[in-house]
Design a protein around this motif. Structure first.
Motif, PDB file in Angstrom:
ATOM      1  N   THR A  11      19.499  -7.986   1.584  1.00 47.13           N
ATOM      2  CA  THR A  11      18.120  -7.555   2.070  1.00 47.13           C
ATOM      3  C   THR A  11      17.947  -5.633   1.960  1.00 47.13           C
ATOM      4  N   ILE A  12      19.349  -5.271   3.199  1.00 43.36           N
ATOM      5  CA  ILE A  12      19.659  -4.169   2.824  1.00 43.36           C
ATOM      6  C   ILE A  12      18.991  -2.881   1.568  1.00 43.36           C
ATOM      7  N   ILE A  13      19.818  -3.916   0.166  1.00 41.06           N
ATOM      8  CA  ILE A  13      19.927  -3.301  -0.652  1.00 41.06           C
ATOM      9  C   ILE A  13      18.622  -3.427  -1.873  1.00 41.06           C
ATOM     10  N   VAL A  14      18.214  -4.467  -1.336  1.00 45.81           N
ATOM     11  CA  VAL A  14      16.511  -4.555  -1.565  1.00 45.81           C
ATOM     12  C   VAL A  14      15.961  -3.462  -0.945  1.00 45.81           C
ATOM     13  N   GLY A  15      15.481  -3.402   0.014  1.00 47.79           N
ATOM     14  CA  GLY A  15      15.047  -1.776   0.681  1.00 47.79           C
ATOM     15  C   GLY A  15      15.566  -1.568   0.345  1.00 47.79           C
ATOM     16  N   LEU A  16      16.615  -0.679  -0.226  1.00 49.60           N
ATOM     17  CA  LEU A  16      16.894   0.125  -0.117  1.00 49.60           C
ATOM     18  C   LEU A  16      15.939   0.680  -1.558  1.00 49.60           C
ATOM     19  N   VAL A  17      15.813  -0.250  -2.414  1.00 46.29           N
ATOM     20  CA  VAL A  17      15.984   0.169  -4.340  1.00 46.29           C
ATOM     21  C   VAL A  17      13.748   0.539  -3.607  1.00 46.29           C
ATOM     22  N   LEU A  18      13.776  -0.478  -2.867  1.00 42.30           N
ATOM     23  CA  LEU A  18      12.480  -0.442  -3.162  1.00 42.30           C
ATOM     24  C   LEU A  18      11.313   1.133  -2.487  1.00 42.30           C
ATOM     25  N   GLY A  19      11.668   1.055  -0.812  1.00 37.17           N
ATOM     26  CA  GLY A  19      11.991   2.387  -0.407  1.00 37.17           C
ATOM     27  C   GLY A  19      12.535   4.147  -1.244  1.00 37.17           C
ATOM     28  N   LYS A  31       8.723  14.216   4.238  1.00 38.45           N
ATOM     29  CA  LYS A  31      10.088  14.176   5.056  1.00 38.45           C
ATOM     30  C   LYS A  31      10.646  13.779   6.073  1.00 38.45           C
ATOM     31  N   ILE A  32      11.188  11.999   5.559  1.00 35.01           N
ATOM     32  CA  ILE A  32      11.543  11.039   6.413  1.00 35.01           C
ATOM     33  C   ILE A  32      13.180  10.737   6.524  1.00 35.01           C
ATOM     34  N   PRO A  33      13.827  10.604   7.211  1.00 36.01           N
ATOM     35  CA  PRO A  33      15.367   9.963   6.729  1.00 36.01           C
ATOM     36  C   PRO A  33      15.661   8.709   6.192  1.00 36.01           C
ATOM     37  N   MET A  34      16.779   8.375   5.664  1.00 39.20           N
ATOM     38  CA  MET A  34      16.781   7.600   5.089  1.00 39.20           C
ATOM     39  C   MET A  34      16.425   6.278   6.067  1.00 39.20           C
ATOM     40  N   TRP A  35      16.936   5.935   6.917  1.00 36.50           N
ATOM     41  CA  TRP A  35      16.782   4.972   7.215  1.00 36.50           C
ATOM     42  C   TRP A  35      15.183   4.430   7.394  1.00 36.50           C
ATOM     43  N   LEU A  36      14.360   5.200   7.530  1.00 37.21           N
ATOM     44  CA  LEU A  36      13.167   5.007   7.763  1.00 37.21           C
ATOM     45  C   LEU A  36      12.426   4.072   6.104  1.00 37.21           C
ATOM     46  N   THR A  37      13.293   5.377   5.476  1.00 40.28           N
ATOM     47  CA  THR A  37      12.936   4.667   3.630  1.00 40.28           C
ATOM     48  C   THR A  37      13.253   2.999   3.990  1.00 40.28           C
ATOM     49  N   ILE A  38      14.290   2.536   4.293  1.00 40.22           N
ATOM     50  CA  ILE A  38      15.471   1.721   4.048  1.00 40.22           C
ATOM     51  C   ILE A  38      14.380  -0.202   4.878  1.00 40.22           C
ATOM     52  N   VAL A  39      14.323   0.628   6.070  1.00 45.41           N
ATOM     53  CA  VAL A  39      13.178   0.221   6.890  1.00 45.41           C
ATOM     54  C   VAL A  39      11.614  -0.305   5.739  1.00 45.41           C
ATOM     55  N   VAL A  40      10.603   0.589   5.338  1.00 39.91           N
ATOM     56  CA  VAL A  40       9.772   0.439   4.748  1.00 39.91           C
ATOM     57  C   VAL A  40      10.029   0.113   3.819  1.00 39.91           C
ATOM     58  N   GLY A  41      11.842   0.254   2.908  1.00 43.09           N
ATOM     59  CA  GLY A  41      11.398  -0.832   1.574  1.00 43.09           C
ATOM     60  C   GLY A  41      11.593  -2.611   2.301  1.00 43.09           C
ATOM     61  N   VAL A  43      10.401  -3.842   4.955  1.00 42.18           N
ATOM     62  CA  VAL A  43       9.280  -4.184   5.317  1.00 42.18           C
ATOM     63  C   VAL A  43       7.898  -4.752   3.582  1.00 42.18           C
ATOM     64  N   ALA A  44       8.455  -4.143   3.122  1.00 46.67           N
ATOM     65  CA  ALA A  44       8.292  -3.718   1.563  1.00 46.67           C
ATOM     66  C   ALA A  44       8.039  -5.238   0.873  1.00 46.67           C
ATOM     67  N   ALA A  45       9.036  -6.065   0.797  1.00 47.70           N
ATOM     68  CA  ALA A  45       9.403  -6.068   0.159  1.00 47.70           C
ATOM     69  C   ALA A  45       8.758  -7.897   0.517  1.00 47.70           C
ATOM     70  N   PHE A  46       8.577  -7.918   1.477  1.00 49.20           N
ATOM     71  CA  PHE A  46       8.087  -9.148   2.462  1.00 49.20           C
ATOM     72  C   PHE A  46       6.410  -9.192   2.486  1.00 49.20           C
ATOM     73  N   ILE A  47       5.442  -7.642   2.469  1.00 51.21           N
ATOM     74  CA  ILE A  47       4.917  -7.783   2.023  1.00 51.21           C
ATOM     75  C   ILE A  47       3.782  -7.958   1.026  1.00 51.21           C
ATOM     76  N   GLY A  48       5.124  -7.448   0.019  1.00 54.24           N
ATOM     77  CA  GLY A  48       4.746  -7.991  -0.989  1.00 54.24           C
ATOM     78  C   GLY A  48       4.856  -9.619  -1.990  1.00 54.24           C
ATOM     79  N   ASN A  49       5.940  -9.796  -1.392  1.00 52.94           N
ATOM     80  CA  ASN A  49       5.860 -11.552  -0.976  1.00 52.94           C
ATOM     81  C   ASN A  49       5.025 -12.123  -0.817  1.00 52.94           C
ATOM     82  N   TRP A  50       4.591 -11.445   0.579  1.00 55.13           N
ATOM     83  CA  TRP A  50       2.830 -12.673   1.165  1.00 55.13           C
ATOM     84  C   TRP A  50       2.014 -12.569  -0.116  1.00 55.13           C
TER      85      TRP A  50
END
Length: 98
Positions: A11-19, A31-41, A43-50
């Protein structure tokens, strides 16, 4: 379905790639931190699947291209939203290295 520690790592790797894809495709500088990029990724994976389920393309033969398109589009929108909201939430501070 992956579970346990491998599910979390995946999940973290997919989040990183998508972010990162979302940051690359979003206009301007984010100008956002890398941790936020991963979290966005993530969440984007779940939204994309939905969204793939909503449009009836959740199970396609071969590679699920539409699912990936929805995930990347959600990541782009998420990165833009996070880049706009992050400075407001942190009182004007932005991530120094992104």
């Amino acid at each position: 379905m992956l579970g346990g520690i491998w599910g979390i790592i995946t999940t973290i790797i997919v989040g990183l790639v998508l972010g990162v894809l979302g940051r690359m495709l979003a206009p301007g500088r984010q100008k956002i931190p890398m941790w936020l990029t991963i979290v966005v990724g993530i969440v984007a994976a779940f939204i994309g699947n939905w969204l793939a389920g909503v449009f009836g393309v959740e199970n396609t033969p071969g590679i699920d291209w539409w699912r990936h398109v929805f995930q990347v589009a959600a990541a782009v929108v998420g990165v833009i939203a996070a880049a706009a909201a992050y400075p407001k939430i942190t009182g004007g501070r932005t991530a120094s290295k992104s």
